[in-house]
Design an enzyme around this catalytic site. Structure first.
Site, mmCIF file in Angstrom:
data_model
loop_
_atom_site.group_PDB
_atom_site.id
_atom_site.type_symbol
_atom_site.label_atom_id
_atom_site.label_comp_id
_atom_site.label_asym_id
_atom_site.label_seq_id
_atom_site.Cartn_x
_atom_site.Cartn_y
_atom_site.Cartn_z
ATOM 1 N N SER A 1 -60.458 22.851 -94.347
ATOM 2 C CA SER A 1 -61.290 23.101 -93.181
ATOM 3 C C SER A 1 -61.952 24.477 -93.224
ATOM 4 O O SER A 1 -62.537 24.913 -92.237
ATOM 5 C CB SER A 1 -60.440 23.003 -91.902
ATOM 6 O OG SER A 1 -59.391 23.949 -91.935
ATOM 7 N N CYS A 2 -61.868 25.179 -94.354
ATOM 8 C CA CYS A 2 -62.400 26.538 -94.398
ATOM 9 C C CYS A 2 -63.915 26.514 -94.406
ATOM 10 O O CYS A 2 -64.556 25.490 -94.636
ATOM 11 C CB CYS A 2 -61.886 27.292 -95.628
ATOM 12 S SG CYS A 2 -62.609 26.741 -97.182
ATOM 13 N N GLY A 3 -64.527 27.668 -94.187
ATOM 14 C CA GLY A 3 -65.973 27.746 -94.079
ATOM 15 C C GLY A 3 -66.692 27.928 -95.391
ATOM 16 O O GLY A 3 -67.919 28.020 -95.416
#
Length: 286
Positions: free
Chosen positions: A115-117
Site C-alpha cells: 500500500s506504499c506510495g
C-alpha cells in the site's frame, strides 16, 4: 511473552435471535517494534510468537541479512509495563561485526508494503538492487499440477490456531516432492512468511532454492518480494496475485501460481516449472 489467543465474552445471535452469551477464542494481535543495532526500523502488528524469527525474516526481505552469521544477537528490550514487566513487544537485532548497517530512511522502510506510495518501477528496482540470491534452482523444479493441488489441504491440516480462532493467515514451505517442511500462522500474512524465512535463515538454510512457498491468501507484491529475497523459486497462493507481483515474478524468474483451488490454478509466471506434459501423460494412462 504475549499469548497467541485470548478469550472474550460474546453475545451469540442465530437467525436473528439471541441464543445466549459465551466465551469465544480470538487470535491475539499486538505491535512489534523491530530495532536494528538499537535504532527503530519498523513496527508491525503481529500474533506473538516466533518474534526473533519474524525480525530476522523481515531483515532478509530488506536485504540486510543473508545468513545466521550476520546476526550477533536478537533480544527483547524496552517496552516495560507500569509494573516493570517486559511487554515483549520490542526486539533489537544486533548485527555481527563487519555486517553493513543500512541507511534507515523512510523510503527504505516503506517500499516493501503493497500500500506504499512508491511507483511500481521504484518497488521493482528496490528488490533488484537489494536481492542477495538469484532464483537459481538448477535443475529447475518440475512440479505437477496434482502435487500443487494437494498442498492447500496439507497447509490447512497444519493450521492449529486457525482451527480455534478462524482468524489467522498461514504460510508454509514445502519440498519439491510436496513434503511439509515448516508452517507458521500470524494475523498478518507478511508476518507468517517472515517467520518462515527467519527460521530458515537461523537454521542456515538460505537460499531456499528447492522449496515451494504457499500462502493462504492473495499473492501481493510484498509476498513475491519476500520469496525472491529468500531465493525461493515457486510462490503459490489460494487467491489472486497483484499485477506488480506478476511483474516482479516475470522479471526475477519466480514461478507464481494463483487461485490454487482443487485441481484448478492459474500460472502467471514461470510456467516452465509446471510439468504439464507429464501430467497429461499420467492422465492418459489412468
Amino acid at each position: 511473552m504475549g499469548r497467541v489467543t485470548e478469550r472474550h465474552r460474546v453475545v451469540r445471535i442465530r437467525g436473528g435471535v439471541d441464543v445466549g452469551a459465551r466465551a469465544d477464542t480470538l487470535v491475539s494481535e499486538e505491535p512489534l517494534e523491530i530495532r536494528l543495532n538499537g535504532r527503530p526500523l519498523a513496527i508491525t502488528m503481529r500474533t506473538p510468537g516466533d518474534d526473533f524469527a519474524l525480525a530476522a525474516g523481515f531483515l532478509v526481505s530488506e536485504g540486510v541479512l543473508a545468513a545466521a552469521s550476520d546476526v550477533r544477537n536478537i533480544v527483547y528490550c524496552a517496552g516495560a509495563k507500569d509494573d516493570g514487566t517486559n511487554t515483549y513487544n520490542v526486539v533489537d537485532v544486533q548485527l555481527a561485526p563487519g555486517v553493513e548497517v543500512p541507511d534507515i530512511t523512510l523510503e527504505r522502510n516503506v517500499y516493501t508494503t503493497s500500500s506504499c506510495g512508491l511507483c511500481g518501477k521504484a518497488s521493482l528496482d528496490a528488490v533488484r538492487t537489494t536481492a542477495r540470491f538469484a532464483i537459481a534452482d538448477e535443475p529447475p523444479l518440475r512440479l505437477t499440477p496434482a502435487l500443487l493441488a494437494a498442498l492447500p489441504d496439507r497447509l490447512r491440516a497444519a493450521q492449529k490456531v486457525f482451527d480455534r480462532t478462524g482468524g489467522l493467515h498461514a504460510a508454509a514451505l514445502f519440498s519439491e516432492d510436496g513434503e511439509l517442511l515448516d508452517v507458521r500462522e500470524d494475523v498478518g500474512r507478511h508476518n507468517a512468511v517472515d517467520k518462515l524465512v527467519g527460521r530458515a535463515v537461523q537454521a542456515g538454510l538460505l537460499p531456499l532454492r528447492r522449496a515451494v512457498l504457499l500462502v493462504s491468501g492473495r499473492a501481493s507484491f510484498e509476498l513475491a518480494q519476500k520469496a525472491v529475497m529468500a531465493g525461493i523459486p515457486v510462490l503459490a497462493a489460494v487467491s489472486a496475485p497483484s499485477s506488480l507481483a506478476v511483474e516482479l515474478a516475470a522479471e526475477t524468474g519466480l514461478t507464481l501460481v494463483g487461485f490454487l483451488r482443487g485441481d484448478d490454478m492459474n500460472v502467471y509466471a514461470g510456467a516452465h516449472r509446471i510439468a504439464l506434459e507429464q501430467a497429461r501423460t499420467e492422465a492418459g494412462k489412468a
